[in-house]
Design an enzyme around this catalytic site. Structure first.
Site, PDB file in Angstrom:
ATOM      1  N   THR A  21       0.819  -1.208   0.000  1.00 15.04           N
ATOM      2  CA  THR A  21       0.000   0.000   0.000  1.00 15.04           C
ATOM      3  C   THR A  21       0.856   1.263   0.000  1.00 15.04           C
ATOM      4  OG1 THR A  21      -1.561   1.289   1.364  1.00 15.04           O
ATOM      5  CG2 THR A  21      -0.085  -0.180   2.522  1.00 15.04           C
ATOM      6  N   ASP A  22       0.305   2.352  -0.492  1.00 20.48           N
ATOM      7  CA  ASP A  22       0.993   3.646  -0.463  1.00 20.48           C
ATOM      8  C   ASP A  22       1.172   4.152   0.966  1.00 20.48           C
ATOM      9  OD1 ASP A  22      -1.678   4.198   0.032  1.00 20.48           O
ATOM     10  OD2 ASP A  22      -1.864   5.751  -1.496  1.00 20.48           O
ATOM     11  N   GLU A  23       0.418   3.607   1.912  1.00 16.65           N
ATOM     12  CA  GLU A  23       0.463   4.101   3.280  1.00 16.65           C
ATOM     13  C   GLU A  23       1.787   3.823   3.985  1.00 16.65           C
ATOM     14  OE1 GLU A  23      -3.041   3.787   5.718  1.00 16.65           O
ATOM     15  OE2 GLU A  23      -4.268   3.257   3.985  1.00 16.65           O
ATOM     16  N   TYR A  27      -1.670  -0.299  11.044  1.00 13.01           N
ATOM     17  CA  TYR A  27      -1.875  -0.991   9.762  1.00 13.01           C
ATOM     18  C   TYR A  27      -0.720  -0.728   8.809  1.00 13.01           C
ATOM     19  CZ  TYR A  27      -3.276  -1.318   4.886  1.00 13.01           C
ATOM     20  OH  TYR A  27      -3.286  -1.574   3.527  1.00 13.01           O
ATOM     21  N   LYS A  65       2.291  -3.305   7.213  1.00 15.62           N
ATOM     22  CA  LYS A  65       2.539  -3.515   5.778  1.00 15.62           C
ATOM     23  C   LYS A  65       3.986  -3.173   5.415  1.00 15.62           C
ATOM     24  CE  LYS A  65      -0.197  -4.528   3.068  1.00 15.62           C
ATOM     25  NZ  LYS A  65      -0.650  -5.845   2.562  1.00 15.62           N
TER      26      LYS A  65
END
Length: 328
Positions: free
Chosen positions: A122-124, A146, A150
């Site tokens: 994810t970009d997060e 979260y 990741k």
């Protein structure tokens, strides 16, 4: 080609299964999913009787199950993840178990049987950006449990490439939208609440910015990476379509013929990132991928899908639509 899809009852995983089985390629897909929050058996009902599709109920942290399924596959595409930021703030442990321990279990099986893994990230992992867009080499700066889980998974995947020469690729994507998305997420939550003329809660001022991609464009990118991606590499997937939350909600209400009076601003959540942004020049150059769906067109398709798939919406509780982060 035999593909093991993990988390294939979720939003992106189920759309990928449907997309892949309808493609020109001859795939045999096994889907393992633990039926945790975000999973929905109705997401794959279209292929339930397809001879090239098989579903196994199980958790990616189960070593015995994963080893059996990986040994019989050519490639693993790991969509399985606890992914709702609000829930990770309330209780991080399930995210650590699934997103880190689960990835470790898959990697060990991939290493043992010499299989290929595509890890969906994810970009997060890059955190909030004031300006510019993160390239594949940008430093990690996750804000939520979260996102941190990741980022940890990405480091694990990379270590297995360096240390064990495993055939692994990591992809990072921006915010997905489209059919079959969990009603926990912004766009389906807004659509389903607006249908009922109920208040739509928006964090803070609603000015937080995300880049949005129609889910089938993401699926197409993964399919191209499967055949053209280079082992040990990571690929950012984005559309250069940055929109803030309040604009999206107002666009949905306008399309549905609803009043902006349904919007209700609520207290912001802790550590709420202001802006995510990915530079996807690498995949466009090396893989020859580009998105094909305009945001406005994709949004109309999404709204139409939720309005016409009444059966899919059964058993969705008001609690699911109105629950936001809370401390334990």
């Amino acid at each position: 080609m035999k593909i093991l899809v993990t988390g294939g009852l979720g939003f992106i995983g189920s759309n990928f299964i449907l997309y892949a089985l309808q493609s020109k390629y001859k795939f045999r897909i096994t889907n393992i999913d633990a039926c945790l929050p975000g999973s929905n058996m109705k997401n794959v009902r279209e292929v339930k009787t397809n001879r090239n599709y098989n579903y196994v109920k199980g958790n990616i942290t189960n070593k015995k199950t994963i080893e059996k399924l990986v040994s019989g596959s050519d490639v693993v595409i790991n969509f399985a993840a606890e992914s709702h930021v609000d829930r990770s703030i309330s209780d991080p442990l399930p995210f650590i178990n699934s997103n880190i321990h689960g990835v470790y279990t898959i990697l060990e099986a991939v290493r043992k049987y010499k299989k290929k893994l595509i890890q969906i990230s994810t970009d997060e992992v890059f955190g909030s950006l004031k300006s510019s867009s993160a390239t594949e080499s940008y430093r990690y700066n996750p804000s939520s449990p979260y996102a941190a889980s990741k980022a940890a998974a990405e480091n694990l995947v990379n270590s297995y490439f360096i240390t064990y020469d495993c055939d692994v690729i990591t992809t990072r994507c921006t915010n997905n939208y489209g059919p079959r998305q969990s009603p926990e997420k912004l766009i389906p939550k807004t659509i389903l609440l607006a249908k009922q003329n109920k208040k739509i809660p928006i964090y803070g001022t609603g000015k937080n910015i995300r880049d949005w991609i129609f889910v089938l464009d993401h699926c197409d990118a993964i399919l191209k990476i499967l055949f053209k991606g280079k082992s040990g590499e990571s690929y950012n997937i984005s559309t250069n379509n940055e929109v803030n939350n309040i604009t999206i909600v107002k666009n949905i209400l306008k399309i549905m013929g609803k009043s902006d009076d349904l919007i209700e601003f609520i207290s912001d959540r802790p550590g709420h990132d202001f802006r995510y942004s990915l530079n996807s020049n690498k995949i466009r150059r090396d893989i020859s991928w580009k998105p094909t769906h305009r945001f406005d067109d994709g949004l109309e398709k999404t709204i139409d899908w939720y309005q016409h798939n009444i059966e899919w919406q059964k058993n969705i509780s008001n609690k699911t639509l109105t629950t936001f982060w809370k401390t334990r």
